[in-house]
Every structure is written in structure tokens, then in C-alpha cells.
Design a protein around this motif. Structure first.
Motif, PDB file in Angstrom:
ATOM      1  N   MET A   1       7.055 -50.513  48.836  1.00 20.41           N
ATOM      2  CA  MET A   1       5.812 -50.569  48.059  1.00 20.41           C
ATOM      3  C   MET A   1       5.116 -51.912  48.234  1.00 20.41           C
ATOM      4  N   SER A   2       5.864 -52.946  48.567  1.00 27.83           N
ATOM      5  CA  SER A   2       5.292 -54.274  48.736  1.00 27.83           C
ATOM      6  C   SER A   2       4.696 -54.475  50.127  1.00 27.83           C
TER       7      SER A   2
ATOM      8  N   ARG B   1       4.019 -56.561  43.208  1.00 29.02           N
ATOM      9  CA  ARG B   1       4.727 -56.657  41.929  1.00 29.02           C
ATOM     10  C   ARG B   1       4.991 -55.293  41.296  1.00 29.02           C
ATOM     11  N   ALA B   2       4.922 -54.252  42.087  1.00 28.10           N
ATOM     12  CA  ALA B   2       5.141 -52.907  41.555  1.00 28.10           C
ATOM     13  C   ALA B   2       6.613 -52.728  41.185  1.00 28.10           C
TER      14      ALA B   2
ATOM     15  N   THR C   1      12.201 -53.226  42.193  1.00 33.32           N
ATOM     16  CA  THR C   1      11.045 -53.442  43.058  1.00 33.32           C
ATOM     17  C   THR C   1      11.458 -52.918  44.423  1.00 33.32           C
TER      18      THR C   1
ATOM     19  N   CYS D   1       5.694 -51.716  31.796  1.00 37.52           N
ATOM     20  CA  CYS D   1       4.678 -50.667  31.756  1.00 37.52           C
ATOM     21  C   CYS D   1       4.286 -50.296  30.335  1.00 37.52           C
TER      22      CYS D   1
ATOM     23  N   THR E   1       9.393 -49.890  39.535  1.00 40.29           N
ATOM     24  CA  THR E   1       9.640 -48.521  39.093  1.00 40.29           C
ATOM     25  C   THR E   1      10.875 -48.538  38.201  1.00 40.29           C
TER      26      THR E   1
ATOM     27  N   VAL F   1       1.287 -48.501  49.541  1.00 39.95           N
ATOM     28  CA  VAL F   1       0.352 -48.952  48.507  1.00 39.95           C
ATOM     29  C   VAL F   1       0.166 -50.464  48.472  1.00 39.95           C
TER      30      VAL F   1
ATOM     31  N   GLN G   1       1.638 -53.026  46.886  1.00 37.74           N
ATOM     32  CA  GLN G   1       1.618 -53.627  45.547  1.00 37.74           C
ATOM     33  C   GLN G   1       2.846 -54.516  45.411  1.00 37.74           C
TER      34      GLN G   1
END
Length: 91
Positions: free
Chosen positions: A48-49, A57-58, A44, A87, A60, A53, A55
Motif C-alpha cells: 500500500m505504501s 501511512r495506511a 502497515t 480510524c 489496516t 494506492v 498511501q
């Protein structure tokens, strides 16, 4: 816990996730000398958090394979399923 220590040793440096995954795989390859190795790294990212974006809980995931691994139909997706990739193993 030893695998986590290897990952933490490389993760302390500022770098991209793909390079980190490769470095972990190469280190384990050198020490363990297996026929084949697969390293999957799920992360995580705070960027990104908190920005971009936004998000929270995104996740990668990156993957590196070295050496010989059995050539089986569907093995690629099973590899993702084994580590519980959120995913849906569609890579």
C-alpha cells in the motif's frame, strides 16, 4: 514481549492478515484457556505504501474474538479505542 514473539512466529509465513489474526487468537486461546479473548492486529503493508494506492501511512486493522466476552452496548467500539485504532473506532 511474549505477545510480540507469538505474533512474529506466525507473521514469518506469507499469508493474509485475517488468517494471521485468527492464528494468533487460537494459539493464545489454547495456551491461556481464557473465557474469552480479543486479538486486534494493526499492520502497515508495504504494497500500500509503494505501489497501488501509494498511501505511506495506511494502516489496516483486523480483529478476532473467541469465547465469551461481556455483551455491553458500545463494547465493540471501545475495543478499538483501547488499542488506539487510528480510524476513529468506526468499524
Amino acid at each position: 514481549s511474549k505477545l510480540a514473539r507469538v505474533a512474529n512466529a506466525f507473521a514469518r509465513r506469507l499469508q493474509i492478515q485475517e488468517r494471521l489474526t485468527q492464528q494468533i487468537a487460537e494459539s493464545l486461546w489454547k495456551v491461556l484457556q481464557p473465557r474469552g479473548i480479543r486479538v486486534v492486529l494493526e499492520c502497515t503493508h508495504m504494497c500500500m505504501s509503494m505501489r497501488g494506492v501509494q498511501q505511506p501511512r495506511a494502516v489496516t486493522a483486523t480483529r478476532t474474538e473467541l469465547g465469551w466476552l461481556p455483551p455491553e452496548p458500545g463494547a465493540y467500539n471501545r475495543g478499538w479505542e483501547q488499542v488506539g485504532c487510528p480510524c476513529g473506532a468506526r468499524h
